[in-house]
Each structure stands twice: as C-alpha cells, then as structure tokens.
Scaffold this motif. Sequence first.
Motif, PDB file in Angstrom:
ATOM      1  N   UNK A   1       0.849  -1.193   0.000  1.00  0.00           N
ATOM      2  CA  UNK A   1       0.000   0.000   0.000  1.00  0.00           C
ATOM      3  C   UNK A   1       0.882   1.239   0.000  1.00  0.00           C
ATOM      4  N   UNK A   2       0.625   2.150  -0.922  1.00  0.00           N
ATOM      5  CA  UNK A   2       1.487   3.306  -1.120  1.00  0.00           C
ATOM      6  C   UNK A   2       1.048   4.488  -0.258  1.00  0.00           C
ATOM      7  N   UNK A   3       2.018   5.104   0.433  1.00  0.00           N
ATOM      8  CA  UNK A   3       1.722   6.284   1.261  1.00  0.00           C
ATOM      9  C   UNK A   3       2.631   7.458   0.927  1.00  0.00           C
ATOM     10  N   UNK A   4       3.415   7.352  -0.148  1.00  0.00           N
ATOM     11  CA  UNK A   4       4.353   8.426  -0.487  1.00  0.00           C
ATOM     12  C   UNK A   4       4.532   8.514  -1.997  1.00  0.00           C
ATOM     13  N   UNK A   5       4.150   9.645  -2.567  1.00  0.00           N
ATOM     14  CA  UNK A   5       4.387   9.878  -3.981  1.00  0.00           C
ATOM     15  C   UNK A   5       3.383   9.187  -4.889  1.00  0.00           C
ATOM     16  N   UNK A   6       3.561   9.360  -6.214  1.00  0.00           N
ATOM     17  CA  UNK A   6       2.622   8.767  -7.178  1.00  0.00           C
ATOM     18  C   UNK A   6       2.618   7.243  -7.098  1.00  0.00           C
ATOM     19  N   UNK A   7       1.503   6.652  -7.467  1.00  0.00           N
ATOM     20  CA  UNK A   7       1.416   5.196  -7.460  1.00  0.00           C
ATOM     21  C   UNK A   7       2.112   4.619  -8.688  1.00  0.00           C
ATOM     22  N   UNK A   8       2.620   3.428  -8.511  1.00  0.00           N
ATOM     23  CA  UNK A   8       3.216   2.643  -9.588  1.00  0.00           C
ATOM     24  C   UNK A   8       2.593   1.262  -9.493  1.00  0.00           C
ATOM     25  N   UNK A   9       1.857   0.873 -10.510  1.00  0.00           N
ATOM     26  CA  UNK A   9       1.084  -0.369 -10.449  1.00  0.00           C
ATOM     27  C   UNK A   9       1.962  -1.597 -10.262  1.00  0.00           C
ATOM     28  N   UNK A  10       3.253  -1.498 -10.630  1.00  0.00           N
ATOM     29  CA  UNK A  10       4.143  -2.632 -10.424  1.00  0.00           C
ATOM     30  C   UNK A  10       4.522  -2.794  -8.954  1.00  0.00           C
ATOM     31  N   UNK A  11       4.541  -1.692  -8.233  1.00  0.00           N
ATOM     32  CA  UNK A  11       4.966  -1.727  -6.831  1.00  0.00           C
ATOM     33  C   UNK A  11       3.812  -1.628  -5.844  1.00  0.00           C
ATOM     34  N   UNK A  12       2.725  -0.989  -6.256  1.00  0.00           N
ATOM     35  CA  UNK A  12       1.683  -0.614  -5.299  1.00  0.00           C
ATOM     36  C   UNK A  12       0.332  -1.221  -5.666  1.00  0.00           C
ATOM     37  N   UNK A  13      -0.440  -1.555  -4.627  1.00  0.00           N
ATOM     38  CA  UNK A  13      -1.859  -1.778  -4.840  1.00  0.00           C
ATOM     39  C   UNK A  13      -2.458  -0.422  -5.213  1.00  0.00           C
ATOM     40  N   UNK A  14      -3.248  -0.379  -6.254  1.00  0.00           N
ATOM     41  CA  UNK A  14      -3.788   0.918  -6.658  1.00  0.00           C
ATOM     42  C   UNK A  14      -5.035   0.745  -7.507  1.00  0.00           C
ATOM     43  N   UNK A  15      -5.861   1.764  -7.484  1.00  0.00           N
ATOM     44  CA  UNK A  15      -7.011   1.853  -8.367  1.00  0.00           C
ATOM     45  C   UNK A  15      -6.549   2.478  -9.679  1.00  0.00           C
ATOM     46  N   UNK A  16      -7.200   2.171 -10.804  1.00  0.00           N
ATOM     47  CA  UNK A  16      -6.808   2.796 -12.073  1.00  0.00           C
ATOM     48  C   UNK A  16      -6.876   4.320 -11.947  1.00  0.00           C
TER      49      UNK A  16
END
Length: 525
Positions: free
Chosen positions: A5-20
């Motif tokens: 789960x990302x809490x810093x900076x833009x999301x990267x789908x390879x590294x982070x769980x994220x919504x489109x």
Amino acid sequence: MPRFFNTAGPVNAQDHYCLPPLHRFDLDDILRLIEQKKYFVLHAPRQTGKTSSLLALQAHLNASDQYRCLYCNVEVAQSAREHVERGIKAILGEMADRARTALDDDFLMREHVSLLQFGADKALNFALTRWAEASPLPLIVLMDKIDSLVGDTLIAVLRQLRAGYDQRPAHFPQSVLLCGVRDVRDYRLRTDEGKAVITGGSAFNIKAESLRLGNFSRDDLTALYHQHTEETGQIFEETAIETAWQLTQGQPWLVNALAYETCFRLPTGRDRSQSVTAAMMQEAKERLIARRETHLDQLSDKLKEPRVHGVIAPILAGDTAPEKLLEDDVQYVYDLGLITIQGQLRIANPIYQEVIPRVLTYTTQLTISQEPAWYLAADGRLDMEKLLAAFQQFFREHSEHWVERFEYKEAGPQLLLQAFLQRIINGGGRIEREYGLGRRRTDLLIIWPHGDQTQRVVMELKLQYGTLEQTLQDGLEQTWQYMDRCGTADGHLIIFNRQSDLAWDAKIFHRAAQFDGHPIAIWGM
C-alpha cells in the motif's frame, strides 16, 4: 517483489496496490474540455492521487496520436519565491527536462536563450509559443503543484499563460490544466512593493472550469484491499473493511496508510495466515496518530492559518452562529480536505476528528501531572467519579491559565478536558469524539479494555447558554441518546459555565439525575 500500500508519492502499479488512476475523475469530461481548447483547474487535498492521475492522463493523451501532452511539476520554483527570474528559469528547466524524457523532445532544451532575450515576464510565454509552432500535434500542458508558487512568480506564470490564450492551438498550447490543493480563486497574491492584493481568479480569468478529485468510495476501498487478499491470501474481515471506511471516509492517504500499518507493520498483520480484524485497524489508527505521520502532522500547520481557525474553532466549540463564517473560508477549508460541507459542517473524518484536539492540546497533555493508575479501581475499570472530581478541581485551579494558552480559546474548556482525559487514557484505551457546527455539544466515548471486558463511558460536554435548567433539560436528553447509541449505561453530562463574574462555588457542583429512568451523573464547572 510483492506489492504494498502506497503512502508516499505517485502510485506505480508494479509496486503498489492501486485503483486505475484515470478512473479517479471523469475522463470524458476532461477530454471534452481539451477538445474544446479549454484551460481549466483540477484541485484536491494533499495526497489524494492528483499527481498519479495527471501522469496517467499524460500517458493516455500521448498514446492517442491526437495530442502531445507534457506533465511538469512547477514546485521546483517554490524556493524562488518572489524572485521571478529564478522561478521562471526553474520552470523552463523542469519543462525542458520532462519533455526530453516523456516526449523525446529537446526543443525546449535548446530554447533556454528565451529567458535572456525577453526576461522573466515573457520567457515562458515565448518558449510555449515557439514549441507549439514547432509541434506536429496540438500541445497539452499539465502543470502540477501550481499553488506552491509564491507571489510575483505565480502571477508571472498565470499572466503569461493568459497572454498566449488567444493564439491557441497553432501558436500556444491548446489546453492547459493547472493542478493544486486549492482552486485558483483561492490564490491570494500580493504584488510588488505596494503588496496590493489580487486573486488568482483575476490573474487567470480564462479558466473554464474547476474540477475536484474526490475521495475513494466504499467500493473503491474494498477493491483496493481485495488486491492484497488476491496476492497474499490474507483476508480482510468485513468488520475491518467497515472500520476502515468509518475511520477514513475514503481519504486516499488514510485508506492506504491504515492498511499498510495493519498488514506490513503490525506483527499480527504481517502473518498472512491471520485475517485482518477491526481491532487491528483500530490499533493501526492509534499508532499512526501517535507517530504523527507527515500527512497528519501537516494538520498542525494548517490549524494555525487564520482562515482555517475561523472555520474549525466554531466546529470544535459546537457554535450555533454559522453567520459568522465567511463563505470563501469555508470553501477554502473544504478544499484543504479538513471538513465536509454536506449538511452540518463537520471535520472530514474520524481520524482528523481525533487528531485535531490532540494536536491542539499536545503540550498541555505533556505538562498535566496525572497518571492512569490513580484512577483505576481494583478490577481495572476506570473510576470515573474519582477522575471527574479530580478534573473539577484541576479546572477550578488552572482553567483560566490553560485556556488562555490555547490557540483555539473558543473551545478551551472542551479541549482542556480532552487533554486531561488523553493523559489518562493514553496507552490503555481510546477516546472517540463527535462534534460539529450547531450541535451545542461535544460527545466523547471512552473505550477502556480491562481483562476480558471493555468499559464504555459516554461524556456529553456542553457550554451553558441561557439558564442552567434549560441546559440540563437539553443535555440530559442528548446524553441519554448518545448512551443508547453507544450501548452503555455509564453516562456523564459536563456543563461549563463561562460567566466570569460568577463565583466558582456556584459553578462547581455534582449531582445525580435521570432521564426516562436512566441514571446520568451531572458535573458543573
């Protein structure tokens, strides 16, 4: 490498769980504005996904073969402040570097001479003009962190964009999107030596629309958490998802931070065979608040701003005079993500609702000489009679001194009691808070585990308006309603009388009362 789960900076789908990221806003609406050659604003509170969405929009537009789109972060010029030449130079450098990496285009890199030829008040306009003329496709520019710019540097950027507007798209970008925390109308700019105030709206009156990036929906939160389940097998119990939703109300950073703390930092949560429970979410929340994470710590800075104070103070105090509020200030605090304006004005979510009183009373908590052990009964329960009697005496002796030290004096008595309680409760239980504009009260629920049981204590805090009899009549009913909702028979009504000419012996009292047969303790002070 497993995602997280990302809490810093833009999301990267390879590294982070994220919504489109492109699903976070109405893409069709944005494409319509671009097609119509509009200049517009996208704004949202900090750490809600603005940059991630802009980077995704850049990739989407560049893949369409209809436009050439450039994302740039103008925050690099913030340190220039009022030094316009330094600021414009930094922005041109950022744009040139981004164009080289994102578009494989070194045109702007070669046009650095424009600053020397035309000066800071024309260089950005000239560079964008020349670049648009050389581009095989219409240019789209996405300027992120625009409201990080200061004073004359921001004015120079806005006015140079406005100056080229009539030449689009052949000689200037077809569409420009300005992105920041605030809408452009909230930029309060002071010009040169005279420091005359102009607004961002007047400096950028070509704006067609202002779009706002919202919070996650409950379905969004569920979908995000289920990505972790799909990849690790670790299940979020339904009560855990509901707790996360209630605590965060979908604020994106809080949603991610709560899950990261639970699944990657809590020892029990790191065990993927263990389901994520509501209790784990509550523990994670307490840890985030106690550590004063950067996102939460930024609240303390915002609370010092006069415009924020003017809105938050009456909410904390339960004020009933909304006519005192300025509409622009309410909108500004809403844009910062601190409040919700649907119906009654409230703090945006329960985590902020808990953080704000703690931030405002932090030094008070440190200097109050009270220990939890003093107020524990033999079975481990809190002795509320002893605790509130001690606070009565403390309030009598110290309230004038302490309340004057608070920045938010309007809610001083309520804040002082919360500081006193927090000192006692820290480490052993928690306090849940409810307050809002027009409520004329603050609701506190103390949750205190002891052994295999949990003590739940309701406290209703009211300032005395009018007669004591009327305050008691309203307060007893309100206290019972809150007790009923919280499922407890332990209720206390605390009434603060702020009449400076009334003797303390008249203010201080303790009596037992009932509402519809339900006992409620009353404490006057």
